[in-house]
Design an enzyme around this catalytic site. Structure first.
Site, short mmCIF file in Angstrom:
data_model
loop_
_atom_site.label_atom_id
_atom_site.label_comp_id
_atom_site.label_asym_id
_atom_site.label_seq_id
_atom_site.Cartn_x
_atom_site.Cartn_y
_atom_site.Cartn_z
CG ASP A 9 -2.00 -1.00 1.22
OD1 ASP A 9 -1.97 -1.89 0.34
OD2 ASP A 9 -2.89 -0.93 2.08
CG HIS A 66 -3.19 7.15 2.54
ND1 HIS A 66 -2.74 7.25 3.83
CD2 HIS A 66 -3.42 5.83 2.34
CE1 HIS A 66 -2.71 6.04 4.38
NE2 HIS A 66 -3.11 5.17 3.50
CG HIS A 164 2.65 0.37 4.29
ND1 HIS A 164 2.42 -0.46 5.36
CD2 HIS A 164 1.49 1.07 4.09
CE1 HIS A 164 1.18 -0.26 5.80
NE2 HIS A 164 0.59 0.65 5.05
ZN LIG Z 1 -2.59 3.11 3.44
#
Ligand SMILES: [Zn+2]
Length: 221
Positions: A9, A66, A164
């Site tokens: 992500d 985000h 991530h």
């Molecule tokens: Zn995120």
């Protein structure tokens, strides 16, 4: 033995994503990259998303900014601004199922994730909402997340893990994690455990109430 689906992500990031893609290619592991819309405006990052897609990974939508979790945004246009705008930028790199992943700030699965107008946008526009069941907090603990990730894999039959591809240093340990997961009998999948996809192509197929806030939207913003 356990089943494991990996997702990355908050990228793409030029200093991290290429190495992650190299590692996954060497091992023939297919995953999903949930990208941030505003990063795709940068041609270099957009090319990384295209490379991921070309190498067999799926590209998912992870909001445009985000910033504030969608369930906390008072703006009635949140869905178009955060989800629609990102999907346009993803364009032809999108998967047919229109994967979308919300965020709660710190990985919590609670009412910060969604709000009624966002759920109605997702169903109207035939998105699939992808949650998770393992979040080893790689951003918080870049050198220590691997042991926690392996423990999470062992506690359930099919793990959908959030990692991530961000410049935290955490991805320096990706190979170590994959080696150890392999030794522990991991079977890698690209598809998601059904329990983690409460909205599939616009249909609500699992309870979502626990993820929907009752925030009052104000049309003035
Ligand atoms: Zn995120």
């Amino acid at each position: 033995m356990f089943d494991l689906t990996l997702t990355f992500d908050n990228g793409p990031e030029p200093d991290v994503t290429p190495r992650v893609l190299d590692i996954l290619r060497e091992r023939n592991i297919k995953t999903t990259f949930f990208v941030i819309g505003q990063k795709l405006a940068d041609p270099e990052r957009r090319r990384l998303a295209a490379r991921a897609r070309d190498e067999g990974h799926w590209i998912g939508n992870h909001t445009f900014t985000h910033s504030l979790p969608l369930g906390q945004q008072e703006d009635p246009r949140t869905a178009e601004r955060e989800i629609g705008r990102t999907q346009e930028l993803i364009g032809e790199l999108a998967h047919d199922k229109r994967w979308f992943r919300p965020f709660g700030g710190g990985g919590n699965l609670d009412t910060r994730l969604l709000k009624p107008s966002v759920v109605s946008y997702l169903t109207r526009n035939r998105y699939s909402c992808v949650l998770w069941n393992a979040i080893p907090r790689d951003w918080d603990d870049p050198d220590g997340w691997v042991a926690r990730a392996l423990t999470q894999c062992r506690t359930q039959a099919w793990t959908l893990m959030v990692l991530h591809d961000l410049p935290t240093g955490a991805m320096d340990h990706l190979e170590d994690f994959l080696d150890r997961a392999d030794k522990a009998g991991a079977r890698f999948h690209q598809d998601f455990p059904p329990d983690c996809v409460p909205i599939r192509e616009g249909r609500i197929v699992q309870p979502v109430d626990a993820y929907i806030s009752n925030i009052q939207e104000s049309a003035t913003s």
